[in-house]
Design a protein around this motif. Structure first.
Motif, PDB file in Angstrom:
ATOM      1  N   THR A 141       0.833  -1.206   0.000  1.00  0.00           N
ATOM      2  CA  THR A 141       0.000   0.000   0.000  1.00  0.00           C
ATOM      3  C   THR A 141       0.869   1.258   0.000  1.00  0.00           C
ATOM      4  O   THR A 141       0.661   2.183  -0.792  1.00  0.00           O
ATOM      5  CB  THR A 141      -0.932   0.010   1.224  1.00  0.00           C
ATOM      6  N   ALA A 142       1.864   1.286   0.890  1.00  0.00           N
ATOM      7  CA  ALA A 142       2.754   2.446   0.948  1.00  0.00           C
ATOM      8  C   ALA A 142       3.546   2.593  -0.346  1.00  0.00           C
ATOM      9  O   ALA A 142       3.738   3.713  -0.846  1.00  0.00           O
ATOM     10  CB  ALA A 142       3.699   2.310   2.140  1.00  0.00           C
ATOM     11  N   THR A 149       2.897   8.857  -6.512  1.00  0.00           N
ATOM     12  CA  THR A 149       3.404  10.210  -6.269  1.00  0.00           C
ATOM     13  C   THR A 149       4.637  10.495  -7.117  1.00  0.00           C
ATOM     14  O   THR A 149       4.803  11.614  -7.645  1.00  0.00           O
ATOM     15  CB  THR A 149       3.750  10.390  -4.781  1.00  0.00           C
ATOM     16  N   SER A 150       5.500   9.495  -7.271  1.00  0.00           N
ATOM     17  CA  SER A 150       6.731   9.693  -8.052  1.00  0.00           C
ATOM     18  C   SER A 150       6.438   9.979  -9.517  1.00  0.00           C
ATOM     19  O   SER A 150       7.274  10.563 -10.215  1.00  0.00           O
ATOM     20  CB  SER A 150       7.631   8.455  -7.943  1.00  0.00           C
ATOM     21  N   GLN A 151       5.260   9.568 -10.001  1.00  0.00           N
ATOM     22  CA  GLN A 151       4.923   9.775 -11.415  1.00  0.00           C
ATOM     23  C   GLN A 151       4.243  11.107 -11.684  1.00  0.00           C
ATOM     24  O   GLN A 151       4.041  11.475 -12.842  1.00  0.00           O
ATOM     25  CB  GLN A 151       4.035   8.633 -11.907  1.00  0.00           C
ATOM     26  N   LEU A 152       3.906  11.820 -10.614  1.00  0.00           N
ATOM     27  CA  LEU A 152       3.247  13.113 -10.810  1.00  0.00           C
ATOM     28  C   LEU A 152       4.156  14.094 -11.542  1.00  0.00           C
ATOM     29  O   LEU A 152       3.687  14.965 -12.265  1.00  0.00           O
ATOM     30  CB  LEU A 152       2.817  13.693  -9.457  1.00  0.00           C
ATOM     31  N   LYS A 153       5.474  13.963 -11.367  1.00  0.00           N
ATOM     32  CA  LYS A 153       6.395  14.875 -12.053  1.00  0.00           C
ATOM     33  C   LYS A 153       6.284  14.718 -13.574  1.00  0.00           C
ATOM     34  O   LYS A 153       6.425  15.693 -14.317  1.00  0.00           O
ATOM     35  CB  LYS A 153       7.828  14.626 -11.597  1.00  0.00           C
ATOM     36  N   THR A 164      11.277   9.662  -0.722  1.00  0.00           N
ATOM     37  CA  THR A 164      10.265   9.509   0.320  1.00  0.00           C
ATOM     38  C   THR A 164       9.091  10.427  -0.003  1.00  0.00           C
ATOM     39  O   THR A 164       9.226  11.365  -0.799  1.00  0.00           O
ATOM     40  CB  THR A 164      10.827   9.862   1.704  1.00  0.00           C
ATOM     41  N   LEU A 165       7.959  10.173   0.619  1.00  0.00           N
ATOM     42  CA  LEU A 165       6.763  10.968   0.321  1.00  0.00           C
ATOM     43  C   LEU A 165       6.967  12.442   0.664  1.00  0.00           C
ATOM     44  O   LEU A 165       6.634  13.310  -0.166  1.00  0.00           O
ATOM     45  CB  LEU A 165       5.561  10.387   1.067  1.00  0.00           C
ATOM     46  N   PRO A 166       7.517  12.789   1.819  1.00  0.00           N
ATOM     47  CA  PRO A 166       7.741  14.226   2.092  1.00  0.00           C
ATOM     48  C   PRO A 166       8.675  14.871   1.074  1.00  0.00           C
ATOM     49  O   PRO A 166       8.433  16.011   0.643  1.00  0.00           O
ATOM     50  CB  PRO A 166       8.364  14.220   3.496  1.00  0.00           C
ATOM     51  N   GLU A 167       9.744  14.167   0.686  1.00  0.00           N
ATOM     52  CA  GLU A 167      10.683  14.728  -0.296  1.00  0.00           C
ATOM     53  C   GLU A 167       9.990  14.953  -1.639  1.00  0.00           C
ATOM     54  O   GLU A 167      10.168  16.002  -2.269  1.00  0.00           O
ATOM     55  CB  GLU A 167      11.863  13.782  -0.487  1.00  0.00           C
ATOM     56  N   SER A 411       7.837   7.614   4.917  1.00  0.00           N
ATOM     57  CA  SER A 411       8.668   8.693   5.454  1.00  0.00           C
ATOM     58  C   SER A 411      10.165   8.471   5.278  1.00  0.00           C
ATOM     59  O   SER A 411      10.926   9.435   5.186  1.00  0.00           O
ATOM     60  CB  SER A 411       8.365   8.897   6.944  1.00  0.00           C
ATOM     61  N   LEU A 412      10.592   7.203   5.212  1.00  0.00           N
ATOM     62  CA  LEU A 412      12.023   6.917   5.147  1.00  0.00           C
ATOM     63  C   LEU A 412      12.451   6.192   3.878  1.00  0.00           C
ATOM     64  O   LEU A 412      13.650   6.015   3.648  1.00  0.00           O
ATOM     65  CB  LEU A 412      12.458   6.098   6.372  1.00  0.00           C
TER      66      LEU A 412
END
Length: 576
Positions: A141-142, A149-153, A164-167, A411-412
């Motif tokens: 899931t994570a 999220t990585s493909q949004l760019k 990581t998600l925050p980055e 996060s990590l």
């Protein structure tokens, strides 16, 4: 010959291969090939590799799995989670787009394949059990969230970064002023179209009177339609000159012979990621294979699956690919399309080889945003946040494991997430077994059955304590039993005998044996007898090889009812 067939399953199913199986396998191969062409390109993009690497990783590995694998429906190749793990591992040793990055990908596949083969040869498939299902569900899931999220760019047309998600989120927000609006329109349109195809197209075609086979093929060809439409649009309107990033030139060739790197520094850096990728890939693959095999009352051999997946990864290492495993979506498609044998995979590899030779020039103007949309739609089906609600209601310990895995992965990063998942799984097991369920039982009236005195109306005797141990005894929980018996016996002075009911005990290790000896000595000093009942044969054999039974100040009873008849002095109802 049985041993040869064990290591080469093709010799088993190949003997009964017939025209009907050939027909079904060919149909399945056509459907899966149509699905795999854009998917392979997309997962190469996710791994940070040239698009052709995705196709190369889907040819030789499939052929090798056909020879060594035992699942008749599993489709091997690049998958989302393994591609993300690959990108994370390779980012530690080289920059994307460099020759060193591609060599590192080959080396990672080599390490993964070698580790899987070794596990298979030594029949170590059970090691995958150290990852609990809730932890795997949390990690996947994570990972799905990270991948999307990585493909949004690519959807936005910006050059964001992060592992990581925050980055990733911070980087995307920092580059919002550089959004390419044409790329955004292509990406969002392709994503919306692919979601519609996945959820509605098949039902719409069936309502219009199309056959189920035609509806299946057209639905699976949805990504191909998106690829064709956006590629034509970019070419026709010259959108590449307006900032839309495209795939560009893809070599028109079969997979080349390649050589991984053997530098000690490179091998040592990638060793742990290679092992983690192997374990995660094997768990995902074998769970899919077992599920599909059960539907046709077939069986797979997990240890031989290790060899099959290992051979597939070794094939990828020497043919320009990167780590692969059995994919959920493509395997289900392969199964639903009617694949009868692993030969369907070989025909799929042939179809991809033809695509590599003749179709790659057609994807020159394919926008990266379309491949990103393909990935996003595929991985969001992996995201299952309901696992948090399910585990919260069922087991707080499992919920803690799932939540920790999700949070740490987001996060990590994925590697920390995998490592923490393994650690949490092991710690969860140790925690649960360190406090085994031990029930005090009594006799169910008019029967010879014994049940928990706190759950049933049973007969008990104030001079007799019977404890049913519902867990094997080993070093982690041995002291727990000591403390429990000490507390129970010192609660009152009427107890004359303690019976340990071992019907659920499968193992007693040396630490537990020492605890039993300590219990025996303590009870002897208190003039309380220690007895055992319903001891399983293997446990009894082990105890017989020690001095414990000779020094036991009680007896070993064949059944708990025998112990009750001999030791109960003044039985009475537990409710009295």
């Amino acid at each position: 010959m049985p041993s040869l067939r064990q290591y080469f399953p093709i010799l088993d199913w190949g003997r009964t291969y017939n025209r009907l199986a050939l027909s079904n396998d060919l149909i399945a191969a056509v459907i899966v090939t149509i699905m795999l062409i854009p998917q392979s390109l997309a997962y190469a993009l996710l791994a940070g590799l040239p698009p052709e690497a995705g196709i190369y990783a889907s040819i030789a590995p499939i052929l090798l799995y056909t020879i060594f694998g035992t699942s008749r429906a599993l489709a091997v190749g690049p998958v989302a989670v393994v591609s993300l793990l690959t990108a994370s591992a390779l980012g530690q040793v080289a920059e994307q787009g460099t020759a060193g990055y591609a060599v590192a990908a080959l080396t990672l596949a080599l390490l993964s394949g070698g580790f899987l083969v070794l596990m298979g040869v030594f029949r170590l498939g059970f090691l995958a059990n150290f990852l609990s299902h809730p932890v795997i569900a949390g990690f996947i899931t994570a990972s799905g969230i990270l991948i999307a999220t990585s493909q949004l760019k690519h959807i936005l047309g910006v050059s964001a970064h992060g592992h990581t998600l925050p980055e990733m989120i911070a980087s995307i927000f920092a580059h919002l002023n550089a959004v390419n609006w044409i790329t955004l329109m292509i990406g969002t349109t392709a994503t919306a179209f692919l979601f519609w195809v996945r959820k509605n197209l098949k039902a719409s075609l069936l309502k219009l009177g199309a056959s189920r086979l035609v509806a299946d093929i057209l639905t699976k060809a949805g990504p191909v339609a998106a690829v064709v439409a956006t590629t034509v649009a970019v070419w026709a309107f010259g959108l590449a000159d307006r900032g839309v990033k495209i795939v560009g030139e893809v070599p028109q060739s079969l997979p080349p012979l390649t050589l991984p790197g053997f530098s000690p520094d490179l091998l040592s850096t990638l060793l742990v990621p290679g092992i983690l990728i192997s374990i995660i890939g094997f768990v995902e693959s074998v769970s899919v294979a077992q599920t599909l095999a059960a539907k046709k009352r077939q069986r797979i051999d997990p240890d031989q699956e290790l060899i099959g997946l290992g051979a597939a990864n070794l094939g990828a290492a020497f043919t320009g690919g990167f780590p692969v495993t059995g994919g959920f979506s493509r395997s289900v498609v392969n199964f639903d399309a009617g694949a009868e044998t692993p030969a369907a995979g070989a025909y799929t590899a042939l179809g991809l080889a033809i695509a590599a030779l003749f179709l790659t020039p057609l994807v020159y103007f394919l926008p990266n945003a379309t491949l990103a949309a393909t990935i996003i739609v595929a991985v969001l089906s992996l995201v299952d946040l309901s696992i948090l609600k399910k585990t919260w209601g069922y087991s707080r310990a499992d919920f803690t494991a799932v939540a920790a895995t999700i949070i740490l992965t987001l996060s990590l990063g994925v590697e920390v997430g995998v490592a923490s998942g393994v650690a949490v799984s092991v710690l969860l097991h140790l925690y649960k077994t360190s406090r085994p369920h031990v029930a005090e039982v009594g006799l169910v009236p008019e029967t010879q059955h014994f049940r928990n005195i706190h759950r049933h109306k049973v007969k008990t005797d104030p001079t007799l304590v019977t404890l049913r141990v519902d867990e094997s005894l080993y070093f982690v929980n041995a002291r727990f039993l000591e403390d429990l018996i000490q507390k129970r016996v010192t609660n009152g002075c009427d107890v004359m005998n303690v019976v340990l009911m071992f019907s659920a005990v499968n193992e007693v290790d040396y630490s537990a044996l020492e605890s039993l000896e300590a219990i025996n000595l303590r009870l002897r000093d208190m003039q309380v007898g220690l007895h055992l009942s319903e001891v399983k044969g293997p446990v009894m054999d082990r105890l017989s090889r020690s001095h414990f039974l000779d020094e036991l100040n009680g007896e070993v009873f064949l059944s708990q009812f025998d112990a009750w008849r001999q030791l109960a002095k003044s039985p009475r109802s537990a409710s009295e």
